[in-house]
Design a protein around this motif. Structure first.
Motif, PDB file in Angstrom:
ATOM      1  N   ASN A  84      56.236 -34.370  -6.288  1.00 14.88           N
ATOM      2  CA  ASN A  84      55.465 -34.329  -5.045  1.00 14.88           C
ATOM      3  C   ASN A  84      55.500 -32.973  -4.344  1.00 14.88           C
ATOM      4  O   ASN A  84      55.222 -32.881  -3.163  1.00 14.88           O
ATOM      5  CB  ASN A  84      55.977 -35.404  -4.085  1.00 14.88           C
ATOM      6  N   ILE A  85      55.822 -31.902  -5.060  1.00 16.44           N
ATOM      7  CA  ILE A  85      55.875 -30.581  -4.432  1.00 16.44           C
ATOM      8  C   ILE A  85      54.509 -29.911  -4.528  1.00 16.44           C
ATOM      9  O   ILE A  85      53.911 -29.853  -5.584  1.00 16.44           O
ATOM     10  CB  ILE A  85      56.950 -29.697  -5.082  1.00 16.44           C
ATOM     11  N   ALA A  86      54.037 -29.418  -3.388  1.00 12.82           N
ATOM     12  CA  ALA A  86      52.752 -28.731  -3.324  1.00 12.82           C
ATOM     13  C   ALA A  86      52.974 -27.307  -2.832  1.00 12.82           C
ATOM     14  O   ALA A  86      54.042 -26.964  -2.324  1.00 12.82           O
ATOM     15  CB  ALA A  86      51.807 -29.471  -2.379  1.00 12.82           C
ATOM     16  N   VAL A  87      51.957 -26.466  -2.990  1.00 14.35           N
ATOM     17  CA  VAL A  87      52.024 -25.097  -2.488  1.00 14.35           C
ATOM     18  C   VAL A  87      52.351 -25.120  -0.995  1.00 14.35           C
ATOM     19  O   VAL A  87      51.847 -25.961  -0.251  1.00 14.35           O
ATOM     20  CB  VAL A  87      50.681 -24.382  -2.744  1.00 14.35           C
ATOM     21  N   ASN A  88      53.224 -24.226  -0.573  1.00 14.47           N
ATOM     22  CA  ASN A  88      53.682 -24.059   0.811  1.00 14.47           C
ATOM     23  C   ASN A  88      54.710 -25.085   1.261  1.00 14.47           C
ATOM     24  O   ASN A  88      55.188 -25.007   2.391  1.00 14.47           O
ATOM     25  CB  ASN A  88      52.522 -24.012   1.805  1.00 14.47           C
ATOM     26  N   ASN A  89      55.073 -26.065   0.403  1.00 15.99           N
ATOM     27  CA  ASN A  89      56.171 -26.965   0.755  1.00 15.99           C
ATOM     28  C   ASN A  89      57.475 -26.196   0.729  1.00 15.99           C
ATOM     29  O   ASN A  89      57.633 -25.251  -0.044  1.00 15.99           O
ATOM     30  CB  ASN A  89      56.294 -28.110  -0.249  1.00 15.99           C
ATOM     31  N   ARG A  90      58.417 -26.591   1.560  1.00 17.01           N
ATOM     32  CA  ARG A  90      59.768 -26.027   1.501  1.00 17.01           C
ATOM     33  C   ARG A  90      60.559 -26.793   0.457  1.00 17.01           C
ATOM     34  O   ARG A  90      60.424 -28.015   0.352  1.00 17.01           O
ATOM     35  CB  ARG A  90      60.454 -26.122   2.855  1.00 17.01           C
ATOM     36  N   VAL A  91      61.368 -26.063  -0.304  1.00 15.78           N
ATOM     37  CA  VAL A  91      62.205 -26.692  -1.323  1.00 15.78           C
ATOM     38  C   VAL A  91      63.628 -26.173  -1.184  1.00 15.78           C
ATOM     39  O   VAL A  91      63.858 -25.071  -0.701  1.00 15.78           O
ATOM     40  CB  VAL A  91      61.665 -26.444  -2.751  1.00 15.78           C
TER      41      VAL A  91
ATOM     42  N   LYS B 156      62.137 -31.274  -2.830  1.00 20.57           N
ATOM     43  CA  LYS B 156      61.348 -31.030  -1.623  1.00 20.57           C
ATOM     44  C   LYS B 156      62.231 -31.311  -0.415  1.00 20.57           C
ATOM     45  O   LYS B 156      62.921 -32.324  -0.367  1.00 20.57           O
ATOM     46  CB  LYS B 156      60.131 -31.949  -1.618  1.00 20.57           C
ATOM     47  N   SER B 157      62.264 -30.379   0.545  1.00 20.62           N
ATOM     48  CA  SER B 157      63.123 -30.548   1.712  1.00 20.62           C
ATOM     49  C   SER B 157      62.611 -29.707   2.867  1.00 20.62           C
ATOM     50  O   SER B 157      62.368 -28.515   2.706  1.00 20.62           O
ATOM     51  CB  SER B 157      64.554 -30.117   1.377  1.00 20.62           C
ATOM     52  N   ASP B 158      62.454 -30.318   4.026  1.00 27.60           N
ATOM     53  CA  ASP B 158      62.037 -29.572   5.212  1.00 27.60           C
ATOM     54  C   ASP B 158      63.082 -28.549   5.625  1.00 27.60           C
ATOM     55  O   ASP B 158      62.796 -27.606   6.354  1.00 27.60           O
ATOM     56  CB  ASP B 158      61.769 -30.522   6.380  1.00 27.60           C
ATOM     57  N   GLU B 159      64.319 -28.713   5.164  1.00 25.74           N
ATOM     58  CA  GLU B 159      65.403 -27.792   5.470  1.00 25.74           C
ATOM     59  C   GLU B 159      65.552 -26.721   4.391  1.00 25.74           C
ATOM     60  O   GLU B 159      66.452 -25.895   4.442  1.00 25.74           O
ATOM     61  CB  GLU B 159      66.729 -28.561   5.595  1.00 25.74           C
ATOM     62  N   GLY B 160      64.672 -26.739   3.387  1.00 21.45           N
ATOM     63  CA  GLY B 160      64.781 -25.821   2.261  1.00 21.45           C
ATOM     64  C   GLY B 160      64.607 -24.362   2.628  1.00 21.45           C
ATOM     65  O   GLY B 160      63.927 -24.030   3.599  1.00 21.45           O
ATOM     66  N   GLU B 161      65.234 -23.487   1.821  1.00 24.22           N
ATOM     67  CA  GLU B 161      65.146 -22.042   2.044  1.00 24.22           C
ATOM     68  C   GLU B 161      64.025 -21.395   1.249  1.00 24.22           C
ATOM     69  O   GLU B 161      63.743 -20.228   1.431  1.00 24.22           O
ATOM     70  CB  GLU B 161      66.463 -21.388   1.626  1.00 24.22           C
ATOM     71  N   TYR B 162      63.395 -22.129   0.340  1.00 24.33           N
ATOM     72  CA  TYR B 162      62.383 -21.589  -0.552  1.00 24.33           C
ATOM     73  C   TYR B 162      61.028 -22.206  -0.228  1.00 24.33           C
ATOM     74  O   TYR B 162      60.956 -23.344   0.232  1.00 24.33           O
ATOM     75  CB  TYR B 162      62.732 -21.883  -2.009  1.00 24.33           C
ATOM     76  N   ILE B 163      59.952 -21.460  -0.487  1.00 27.47           N
ATOM     77  CA  ILE B 163      58.592 -21.942  -0.254  1.00 27.47           C
ATOM     78  C   ILE B 163      57.874 -21.979  -1.593  1.00 27.47           C
ATOM     79  O   ILE B 163      57.836 -20.981  -2.321  1.00 27.47           O
ATOM     80  CB  ILE B 163      57.849 -21.030   0.735  1.00 27.47           C
ATOM     81  N   ALA B 164      57.309 -23.133  -1.938  1.00 24.67           N
ATOM     82  CA  ALA B 164      56.651 -23.307  -3.235  1.00 24.67           C
ATOM     83  C   ALA B 164      55.411 -22.426  -3.350  1.00 24.67           C
ATOM     84  O   ALA B 164      54.604 -22.361  -2.425  1.00 24.67           O
ATOM     85  CB  ALA B 164      56.277 -24.767  -3.436  1.00 24.67           C
ATOM     86  N   MET B 165      55.302 -21.738  -4.484  1.00 22.75           N
ATOM     87  CA  MET B 165      54.140 -20.894  -4.755  1.00 22.75           C
ATOM     88  C   MET B 165      53.116 -21.623  -5.624  1.00 22.75           C
ATOM     89  O   MET B 165      51.934 -21.395  -5.527  1.00 22.75           O
ATOM     90  CB  MET B 165      54.569 -19.616  -5.482  1.00 22.75           C
ATOM     91  N   HIS B 166      53.610 -22.479  -6.535  1.00 20.02           N
ATOM     92  CA  HIS B 166      52.745 -23.206  -7.466  1.00 20.02           C
ATOM     93  C   HIS B 166      53.158 -24.670  -7.464  1.00 20.02           C
ATOM     94  O   HIS B 166      54.342 -24.973  -7.538  1.00 20.02           O
ATOM     95  CB  HIS B 166      52.871 -22.637  -8.883  1.00 20.02           C
ATOM     96  N   PRO B 167      52.208 -25.582  -7.383  1.00 20.18           N
ATOM     97  CA  PRO B 167      52.545 -27.007  -7.352  1.00 20.18           C
ATOM     98  C   PRO B 167      53.053 -27.499  -8.704  1.00 20.18           C
ATOM     99  O   PRO B 167      52.842 -26.866  -9.727  1.00 20.18           O
ATOM    100  CB  PRO B 167      51.217 -27.672  -6.993  1.00 20.18           C
ATOM    101  N   VAL B 168      53.690 -28.639  -8.691  1.00 17.18           N
ATOM    102  CA  VAL B 168      54.252 -29.224  -9.903  1.00 17.18           C
ATOM    103  C   VAL B 168      53.194 -29.415 -10.977  1.00 17.18           C
ATOM    104  O   VAL B 168      53.449 -29.218 -12.152  1.00 17.18           O
ATOM    105  CB  VAL B 168      54.937 -30.565  -9.568  1.00 17.18           C
TER     106      VAL B 168
END
Length: 78
Positions: A27-34, A43-55
């Motif tokens: 369920n990870i999409a571009v701009n999600n925090r991970v 996937k985590s709202d507290e994540g330090e990384y930002i997804a560049m490419h969706p799953v």
């Protein structure tokens, strides 16, 4: 500032990584925090990384490219 210049400026202020997804993540999409866990990226709202490419665009090994902004609070001279 044009979008191209802004995008370049953003990329200069961070690092790009390729991280393995946790088992079953879909369920990870571009701009999600991970965030990193012991089993991989989730996937985590507290994540330090930002997804560049969706799953759906990742390869058979389920890796995802992410962006991690620099911690501006720890950079600079002392």
């Amino acid at each position: 500032m044009t979008w191209g210049k802004r995008k370049t400026a953003i990329l200069v202020l961070g690092h790009l990584f390729r991280l393995k997804l946790a088992s079953g993540i879909s369920n990870i999409a571009v701009n999600n925090r991970v965030a990193l866990t012991s089993t991989g990226v989730i996937k985590s709202d507290e994540g330090e990384y930002i997804a560049m490419h969706p799953v759906t665009s990742s390869d058979d090994y389920k890796y995802i490219e992410v962006f991690r902004p620099y911690d501006i609070g720890t950079t600079g001279s002392t």
